[in-house]
Enzyme design. Structure first.
Site, PDB file in Angstrom:
ATOM      1  N   LYS A  13       0.820  -1.207   0.000  1.00  0.00           N
ATOM      2  CA  LYS A  13       0.000   0.000   0.000  1.00  0.00           C
ATOM      3  C   LYS A  13       0.860   1.267   0.000  1.00  0.00           C
ATOM      4  CE  LYS A  13      -2.317  -0.927   3.761  1.00  0.00           C
ATOM      5  NZ  LYS A  13      -1.599  -2.193   4.089  1.00  0.00           N
ATOM      6  N   ARG A  88      -9.648   0.957   9.276  1.00  0.00           N
ATOM      7  CA  ARG A  88      -9.236  -0.441   9.430  1.00  0.00           C
ATOM      8  C   ARG A  88     -10.340  -1.301  10.028  1.00  0.00           C
ATOM      9  NH1 ARG A  88      -2.939  -0.557  11.532  1.00  0.00           N
ATOM     10  NH2 ARG A  88      -2.023   0.501   9.737  1.00  0.00           N
ATOM     11  N   ARG A 123      11.636  -6.840   4.597  1.00  0.00           N
ATOM     12  CA  ARG A 123      11.532  -5.380   4.543  1.00  0.00           C
ATOM     13  C   ARG A 123      12.584  -4.728   5.431  1.00  0.00           C
ATOM     14  NH1 ARG A 123       5.611  -2.938   4.783  1.00  0.00           N
ATOM     15  NH2 ARG A 123       5.618  -3.714   6.944  1.00  0.00           N
ATOM     16  N   ARG A 156      12.004  -3.602  11.303  1.00  0.00           N
ATOM     17  CA  ARG A 156      11.083  -3.201  12.358  1.00  0.00           C
ATOM     18  C   ARG A 156      10.636  -4.416  13.158  1.00  0.00           C
ATOM     19  NH1 ARG A 156       6.838  -0.298   8.801  1.00  0.00           N
ATOM     20  NH2 ARG A 156       5.573  -1.817   9.896  1.00  0.00           N
ATOM     21  N   ARG A 167      -0.764  -9.972  12.832  1.00  0.00           N
ATOM     22  CA  ARG A 167      -1.338  -8.841  12.101  1.00  0.00           C
ATOM     23  C   ARG A 167      -2.269  -9.329  10.994  1.00  0.00           C
ATOM     24  NH1 ARG A 167       3.308  -4.917  10.236  1.00  0.00           N
ATOM     25  NH2 ARG A 167       1.546  -3.520   9.843  1.00  0.00           N
TER      26      ARG A 167
END
Length: 213
Positions: A13, A88, A123, A156, A167
């Site tokens: 996104k 969300r 990532r 992260r 998640r």
């Protein structure tokens, strides 16, 4: 164009939001970026949000909605906006409607769970300017070094595999029902997330072509 951008964490996104923002010259509003900044700065908002983010849970609605409401009322959003990461949940979508905010489309980027885990575990984020990279899909020119500011890159905590799975579970339970919510309003557009970023971008631009001047 007032756009909602949806998709599982790691669906791309943020990348597509930046592309859309550049093409239409409208701001991309990422609640995730704003909340992470608050965590880094140790603000009251950051303290309240940190435990939820670390565990892969949703930040309470009242915190997120307050941030969004202030931003959408600013001059930056006069010509439109992209909401990346909000709403969300159905209650958040209803709160957005209650604000009187007009939405032109809700774009959902569709990516399978197994691909999400692969993407997020690879990532890397710049410790200096916050730029995002991926060891496979968008590697820096020099390993673990930002192309833009030469600061070191890091992973992260919420990109750890166990947190990613948490998640995803939260996404399917709480956020995915938004697809039906916006489909019922005839606002939903679904685009398949491709292996290559540029292929996803092409599909996104094609899907949004009707909004071009």
């Amino acid at each position: 164009m007032n756009l909602i951008l949806m998709g599982a964490p790691g669906a791309g996104k943020g990348t597509q939001s930046a592309k859309i923002s550049e093409k239409w010259n409208i701001p991309a509003v990422s609640t995730g970026d704003m909340l992470r900044a608050a965590v880094r700065e140790g603000t009251p908002l950051g303290v309240a949000a940190k435990s939820c983010m670390d565990e892969g849970k949703l930040v309470p609605d009242e915190i997120v909605i307050g941030i969004i409401k202030d931003y959408l009322s600013s001059d930056k959003c006069t010509n439109g906006f992209i909401l990346d990461g909000f709403p969300r949940s159905i209650p958040q979508a209803e709160a957005l409607d209650a604000m009187g905010v007009k939405i032109d489309a809700a774009l959902s980027i569709e990516v399978a769970d197994e691909k999400i885990v692969e993407r997020m575990s690879g990532r890397r984020i710049c410790s200096g300017c916050g730029a995002s990279y991926h060891v496979k899909y968008n590697p820096p020119k020099v390993q673990d070094v930002c192309d833009t500011c030469s600061a070191s890159l890091y992973t992260r905590d919420d990109d750890a595999a166990e947190t990613v799975l948490n998640r995803l579970e939260t996404f399917h339970k709480t956020t995915e029902p938004l697809k039906d919510y916006y489909a019922a309003k005839n606002l939903l557009i679904c685009v398949e997330g491709r292996e290559k970023v540029e292929d996803t971008t092409a599909a996104v631009m094609s899907a949004l072509a009707k909004f071009e001047a």
